[in-house]
Design an enzyme around this catalytic site. Structure first.
Site, short mmCIF file in Angstrom:
data_model
loop_
_atom_site.label_atom_id
_atom_site.label_comp_id
_atom_site.label_asym_id
_atom_site.label_seq_id
_atom_site.Cartn_x
_atom_site.Cartn_y
_atom_site.Cartn_z
CE1 TYR A 99 -6.99 5.19 4.60
CE2 TYR A 99 -7.86 7.03 3.34
CZ TYR A 99 -7.44 6.49 4.54
OH TYR A 99 -7.47 7.27 5.67
CG HIS A 100 -3.97 3.84 -3.36
ND1 HIS A 100 -3.10 4.90 -3.54
CD2 HIS A 100 -5.22 4.37 -3.47
CE1 HIS A 100 -3.77 6.00 -3.76
NE2 HIS A 100 -5.06 5.72 -3.72
N PRO A 101 -4.62 -0.69 -1.36
CG PRO A 101 -6.30 -1.95 -0.32
CD PRO A 101 -5.95 -0.54 -0.73
CG ASP A 144 -2.09 0.95 1.10
OD1 ASP A 144 -2.18 1.65 0.08
OD2 ASP A 144 -2.92 0.98 2.03
CG HIS A 145 0.63 4.04 -3.03
ND1 HIS A 145 -0.32 4.24 -4.01
CD2 HIS A 145 1.64 3.36 -3.63
CE1 HIS A 145 0.10 3.72 -5.15
NE2 HIS A 145 1.28 3.17 -4.94
#
Length: 515
Positions: free
Chosen positions: A451-453, A295-296
């Site tokens: 919130y980029h899993p 994730d970022h």
């Protein structure tokens, strides 16, 4: 038993909705689309948090997941719960990764995912309202892409652009050009300056009335049903509180990087030791299920707004700086945004840190994290929340990247027209910004997810024991079971992941239509 459907797609999100739209182009193919959240059929039914793209929606259409960032610190972990999935609740950023991201996927044993081979699917999904149809853009796809015009920018955005140019960063007109870097307008999934475009309002609206598509909203899936090693259906919740078996010739998981591994685990696919602990029969021992969570990571330099300095009817993001970290030298591995307004009400920990309910300022997002997390289940109960461990900062270099990023955000936020919007910085001070130990502690305290899993059902050849699906999304060792969402990415992309997830749906649909 005769299958009731040709394809059962679990999840009407970014990838799943694109997949459903393309598969139902064949009128002889019967498709069932299952979605755990609501489905808003008409625009007038759509709630404001989805209809307008002013900010992200963290409350009304969320699965209420929580994640461990590091050292036991928990954060909210929003995921969209409605048709459109996270495309319906996110920041409307329609950005692609850089070509090397997809070439890395190809080098990991997935040759069909090179940049050259995915570019046609990016072009297919988009209707670029600024550049139209050309070598790099699509002109008639379902998803509108537009960029903010100078007269639409909030004052802080104009100041942010000036600050970036004064700092020596180049200006760019098109962040979706493969060589683009620097400061420029965010390509946004919007038909105009006000409204949000989601896969629910584009792909689904385009195909909703097809006779061969059935949509069931508010439907939770417990697990996949098998006959031997062949997937033949799913066990789905009914309105009365029980479960119903629904049969299909092929089952496709498109529930995202959190829910797809959870469904696989409940179905007996995953690390054998974990499955036995859950009391689940081992159907396929695949250690990669739930692993490789990427994730970022984000933090920044933020201010408490002056009274009246923010306008909640404006979009909260408009301009983006993409650049290369001096720590890594990796092209475009950092993003910086000017945040017009951000409501901290759903985030009590950050609210306490800021001493305010709202912030503005410059956010930095690290795009190439080295740490890897994991998703596990505390029990086989489908109502049990998954355990999400991000393991941020597990890679020591991440801290150096973020410390440098905070200092750059601090400098950019010192543009006079940004400073005058605020009453002072949150935590950071002139006397501490050059103190390595204090900035490192600030990073640990303020660090959050973008919130980029991705990556929890990693694709690759079966010879690699850590992969779960092949490059076409077929689960290793299992017949008629596929995964089509962000979980199959072997590594993340240097961009917000929504557009890449839609592209995965488009790319996978072409393969699945062959059968």
């Amino acid at each position: 038993m005769t299958a009731q459907y040709d394809d059962i797609i679990l999840g009407a999100g970014s990838a799943g909705m694109a997949l459903a739209a393309r598969l139902t182009e064949d009128p002889a193919r019967r498709v069932l689309l299952l979605e755990g959240g609501p489905d808003y059929v008409r625009p007038e039914e759509t709630p404001e948090d989805i209809f307008y793209g002013r900010t992200m929606s963290f409350v009304d259409h969320d699965w209420t997941f929580r994640a461990d960032v590091h050292d036991g610190r928990k954060i909210r972990y929003p995921r969209g719960k409605t048709t459109g999935g996270s495309s319906a609740v996110g920041a409307t950023v329609g950005l692609r990764g850089v070509p090397a991201d997809y070439d890395d996927w190809a080098a990991a044993g997935n040759p069909s995912w090179s940049y050259e081979r995915v570019l046609p699917y990016f072009r297919k999904l988009e209707h670029d309202l600024d550049f139209g149809e050309d070598e790099f853009h699509g002109g008639d796809g379902p998803m509108p892409i537009r960029r903010w015009r100078p007269d639409e920018l909030a004052p802080g955005q104009t100041a942010f652009v000036e600050a970036c140019l004064q700092a020596g960063f180049p200006e760019t007109a098109d962040h979706n050009h493969p060589e683009s870097t620097g400061i420029g307008s965010i390509p946004s999934t919007r038909p105009d300056a006000v409204h949000r475009a989601t896969t629910g309002t584009t792909y689904l609206r385009m195909v909703r009335d097809r006779a061969n598509l059935e949509i069931r909203a508010h439907t939770m899936v417990d697990r996949v049903v098998f006959e031997g090693t062949k997937a033949v259906g799913v066990l789905a919740a009914t309105a009365g509180g029980g479960y119903e078996r629904v049969d299909g010739r092929r089952i496709i998981l498109a529930t995202g990087a959190v829910a797809s591994p959870a469904i696989l685990l409940r179905s007996g696919i995953g690390p054998a030791e974990d499955l036995r602990r859950l009391g689940v029969e081992v159907r396929a021992d695949l250690p990669g299920v739930g692993a490789n969570l990427v994730d970022h990571q984000r933090t920044g330099a933020f201010l408490v707004p002056q009274p009246g300095a923010t306008d909640p009817t404006e979009a909260f993001l408009q301009e983006i700086l993409r650049t290369t970290s001096p720590v890594t030298g990796d092209f475009n591995d950092l993003q910086y945004y000017m945040v017009n307004h951000f409501d901290l009400t759903p985030f009590p920990e950050l609210q306490m840190l800021a001493g305010a309910t709202e912030i503005l300022g410059v956010m930095v997002v690290a795009q190439r994290p080295g740490s890897r997390g994991r998703i596990t289940l505390p029990s086989a109960d489908p109502a049990a929340q998954p355990t999400i461990e991000l393991n941020f900062l597990d890679d020591e270099r991440e801290m150096d990247v973020l410390v440098d990023g905070v200092r750059t955000a601090w400098r950019l936020a010192h543009h006079p027209d940004i400073l005058k919007l605020g009453q002072g910085f949150v935590v950071l001070r002139e006397a501490t910004i050059d103190n390595d130990d204090m900035v490192r502690q600030y990073v640990k305290t303020s660090l959050d997810s973008a919130y980029h899993p991705v990556g929890t059902v990693r694709m690759g050849p079966s010879s690699d024991p850590d992969t779960v699906v092949d490059e076409r999304g077929a689960v290793h060792g299992i017949e008629s079971l596929y995964v089509c969402d962000s979980s199959i990415m072997p590594s993340t992309v240097r961009a917000n992941t929504n557009l890449t997830s839609i592209m995965i749906g488009e790319r996978t649909a072409d393969w699945l239509r062959e059968d």
